[in-house]
Design an enzyme around this catalytic site. Structure first.
Site, short mmCIF file in Angstrom:
data_model
loop_
_atom_site.label_atom_id
_atom_site.label_comp_id
_atom_site.label_asym_id
_atom_site.label_seq_id
_atom_site.Cartn_x
_atom_site.Cartn_y
_atom_site.Cartn_z
N GLY A 7 0.80 -1.22 0.00
CA GLY A 7 0.00 0.00 0.00
C GLY A 7 0.83 1.27 0.00
CD GLU A 11 3.93 8.66 -11.34
OE1 GLU A 11 4.76 8.47 -12.26
OE2 GLU A 11 3.64 9.77 -10.89
CG HIS A 13 2.88 0.41 -5.35
ND1 HIS A 13 3.05 1.50 -4.52
CD2 HIS A 13 3.50 -0.62 -4.73
CE1 HIS A 13 3.75 1.15 -3.45
NE2 HIS A 13 4.04 -0.13 -3.55
N GLY A 123 8.12 -5.77 -8.85
CA GLY A 123 9.04 -4.76 -9.35
C GLY A 123 10.49 -5.18 -9.23
CG ASP A 126 11.36 -4.25 -3.52
OD1 ASP A 126 11.86 -3.88 -2.46
OD2 ASP A 126 10.44 -3.62 -4.10
CB SER A 162 5.78 3.14 0.56
OG SER A 162 5.09 2.49 -0.48
#
Ligand code: AMP
Length: 260
Positions: A7, A11, A13, A123, A126, A162
């Site tokens: 959460g 952008e 995500h 992604g 990571d 985040s």
């Protein structure tokens, strides 16, 4: 198409969600700040959240189903099972965060079983996590196709995260040292430098110059096994972690490609 997240969407995500939308009939996003992947003293209790905003974002993108369970729903009984992957989980980021990848793999295994056969989007930001999930799917025969997606960055190179929300204005500026050092290292490799030691020390120097950034590690590895290499060749990956103020940031690059 499945896009698992914690959460506080950005952008990075939404690029995964958009791709999932294009490549699948139905899309599912998950939002779950998974306590299993945080160790004592890490930022579980302060991890940024804004479920209302995330819901609107998912609606705007056209996500068909959003699964945002509570911890009690995910772990209604004490969890006794965990996923372990030899070698891959203990090196690089796993050396700094010994219980992290087992927590990630375990919750993702649960999500895969809850959702069922799917295309799952992760992604490259990571990088090691992407290798962990791909290896788990292969080794345990999950009916899931794992798709890696490029890192989305701000115009100055900083990888969206985040955790960037923790940064002050000054720290935010200093944090570009990570992507900057990856880019200049990549340029050196493209100019012919193949010594991992030389490239590593170049990155260390560049990051040490930035007073607000404390390097945790820089590692140069074979990209899928995460095994350290001395000579850089095709398939290599450079991974960095550093503390900037309260935020622990990670970034990585293929030296033959750089951060673009
Ligand atoms: P997180 O919410 O940080 O657990 O991330 C959820 C998914 O989004 C993971 O697959 C991440 O690798 C991916 N992701 C996070 N940041 C970025 C980014 N800047 N670019 C692309 N993917 C990202």
């Amino acid at each position: 198409g499945l896009v698992p997240t914690m959460g506080f969407l950005h952008e990075g995500h939404t690029s995964l969600m958009q791709r999932a939308g294009k490549e699948n009939d139905k899309t599912i996003a998950t939002i779950f700040v998974n306590p299993l992947q945080f160790a004592e003293g890490e930022d579980l209790s302060s991890y940024p959240q804004n479920l209302e905003k995330d819901i609107s974002e998912c609606e705007a993108i056209g996500i068909d189903l959003l699964f945002a369970p509570s911890s009690e729903e995910m772990y209604s009984q004490p969890i006794l099972t965990s996923v372990q992957i030899d070698q891959l989980m203990n090196s690089v980021e796993g050396a700094s965060r010994p219980t992290h990848f087992s927590g990630v793999a375990t919750v993702v295994a649960k999500l895969f079983n809850i959702v069922g056969p799917c295309n799952a989007y992760f992604g490259e930001k990571d990088w090691q996590q992407l290798q962990v999930i791909s290896t788990m799917v292969r080794d345990l025969s999950f009916r899931v196709k794992v798709l890696g997606c490029p890192t989305v960055r701000q115009s100055d190179g900083l990888a969206l995260s985040s955790r960037n929300a923790y940064l002050s204005l000054e720290e935010r500026k200093a944090a570009t040292a990570l992507s900057r050092s990856l880019q200049s290292a990549s340029e050196n490799v493209q100019a012919g430098e193949t010594s991992a030691a030389v490239i590593k020390s170049q990155i260390i120097d560049e990051i040490t110059d930035e007073a607000l950034v404390t390097l945790d590690y820089v590692e140069i590895v074979e990209g899928s096994s995460l095994i350290r290499i001395d000579q850089i060749s095709e398939g290599a990956r450079i991974l960095i972690a550093a503390k900037v103020g309260k935020a622990r940031l990670i970034d990585n690059a293929d030296p033959y490609f750089g951060i673009k």
